[in-house]
Design an enzyme around this catalytic site. Structure first.
Site, PDB file in Angstrom:
ATOM      1  N   ASP A 177       0.670  -1.096  -0.070  1.00 19.91           N
ATOM      2  CA  ASP A 177       0.041  -0.046  -0.087  1.00 19.91           C
ATOM      3  C   ASP A 177       0.801   1.370   0.068  1.00 19.91           C
ATOM      4  OD1 ASP A 177      -2.110  -1.795   2.075  1.00 19.91           O
ATOM      5  OD2 ASP A 177      -2.601  -0.911   0.195  1.00 19.91           O
TER       6      ASP A 177
ATOM      7  N   ASP B 233     -10.407  -5.541  -1.098  1.00 20.51           N
ATOM      8  CA  ASP B 233      -9.342  -4.864  -0.317  1.00 20.51           C
ATOM      9  C   ASP B 233      -9.949  -3.949   0.852  1.00 20.51           C
ATOM     10  OD1 ASP B 233      -6.541  -2.477  -0.980  1.00 20.51           O
ATOM     11  OD2 ASP B 233      -7.025  -4.034   0.725  1.00 20.51           O
TER      12      ASP B 233
ATOM     13  N   GLY C 158      -4.955  -7.778   5.582  1.00 23.45           N
ATOM     14  CA  GLY C 158      -3.690  -7.175   6.161  1.00 23.45           C
ATOM     15  C   GLY C 158      -3.901  -7.640   7.751  1.00 23.45           C
TER      16      GLY C 158
HETATM   17  C1  DX5 Z   1      -6.169   0.521   3.131  1.00 23.83           C
HETATM   18  C2  DX5 Z   1      -5.392  -0.664   2.150  1.00 23.83           C
HETATM   19  C3  DX5 Z   1      -5.563  -1.954   2.606  1.00 23.83           C
HETATM   20  C4  DX5 Z   1      -5.415  -2.287   4.121  1.00 23.83           C
HETATM   21  C5  DX5 Z   1      -5.743  -3.709   4.309  1.00 23.83           C
HETATM   22  O1  DX5 Z   1      -5.789   1.695   2.654  1.00 23.83           O
HETATM   23  O2  DX5 Z   1      -5.348  -0.177   0.916  1.00 23.83           O
HETATM   24  O3  DX5 Z   1      -4.875  -2.886   1.691  1.00 23.83           O
HETATM   25  O4  DX5 Z   1      -4.096  -2.125   4.215  1.00 23.83           O
HETATM   26  O5  DX5 Z   1      -5.859  -3.880   5.725  1.00 23.83           O
HETATM   27  P1  DX5 Z   1      -6.882  -4.642   6.568  1.00 23.83           P
HETATM   28  O6  DX5 Z   1      -7.054  -5.935   6.009  1.00 23.83           O
HETATM   29  O7  DX5 Z   1      -6.116  -4.461   7.946  1.00 23.83           O
HETATM   30  O8  DX5 Z   1      -7.910  -3.640   6.386  1.00 23.83           O
HETATM   31 ZN    ZN Z   2      -4.626  -1.917  -0.523  1.00 25.73          ZN
END
Ligand code: DX5
Ligand code: ZN
Length: 207
Positions: free
Chosen positions: A32, A167, A188
């Site tokens: 990211d 995502d 994540g």
């Molecule tokens: C948010 C990012 C996602 C996030 C996913 O802006 O694009 O990829 O890091 O992490 P989780 O699974 O913890 O929501």
């Molecule tokens: Zn992302």
């Protein structure tokens, strides 16, 4: 079902987290990239990845308005996918720019962006990255109103060849409602908060 582990929440010890993803059964590693032009916070810069070895396909998610610069920088380590946000504008230009580099093109849409707004591009992209959280940080909750959009996108796959990547807020509960409708699941904090990445990845794949 493919899993793409996001290390955004591990920014303070991202080298260790990349190593764990490399050793895991994840299909991709999700980077990211935020420079506070499109989101409030910043995350990684290209120098953070100098001399870093990736043993997984790299799935770059650009959350930035500075796409000319970032697409050039991140294409250098030959990622599998570079995704950028439709909301930045100039979508056609950036689809072409990534395509010219022989990298798969991902078009990301925010939770409040309607599928109709990107219909004209569906023929030209490899991945539709459907955000199920507001871009900007890890550890947020899945926005359940996005589920309908994912199901709509699935129907459109009959006419187009793009894959659907979801995502944000994906864990062993939220994945259950969408596991039949998407191809790649970014996860994540559900994974990186655990010391055993494979156990969490198995939990997701079981759904
Ligand atoms: C948010 C990012 C996602 C996030 C996913 O802006 O694009 O990829 O890091 O992490 P989780 O699974 O913890 O929501
Ligand atoms: Zn992302």
């Amino acid at each position: 079902m493919k899993i793409s582990v996001s290390i955004l929440n591990e920014i303070n010890n991202y080298k260790e987290s990349i190593k764990k993803v490399n050793e895991s059964k994840s299909d991709y590693i999700h980077l990211d990239i935020m420079d506070s032009s499109f989101t409030e916070k910043s995350s990684f810069i290209i120098d953070d990845f100098k001399n870093i070895e990736f043993d997984k396909k790299v799935d770059v998610h650009l959350m930035s308005n500075n796409l000319d610069k970032l697409i050039d920088e991140y294409s250098l380590f030959n990622p599998e996918i570079i995704s950028f946000h439709y909301e930045v504008g100039n979508t056609r230009k950036y689809i072409e720019k990534i395509k010219e580099k022989g990298i798969k093109v991902g078009l990301a849409i925010n939770p409040d962006t309607d599928l109709n707004e990107v219909k004209d591009y569906l023929n030209d992209i490899d991945i539709l990255l459907i955000m199920s959280v507001i871009p900007g940080k890890g550890g947020q909750s899945y926005i359940s109103s996005v589920t309908n959009k994912i199901k709509e996108a699935k129907k459109l796959q009959k006419e187009y060849r793009f894959l659907i990547e979801v995502d944000g807020g994906i864990n062993d509960k939220t994945i259950k409602e969408i596991s039949d409708f998407a191809d790649i699941f970014v996860s994540g904090s559900y994974i990186t908060n655990s010391s055993n990445y494979n156990e969490k990845i198995d939990n997701l794949k079981k759904c």
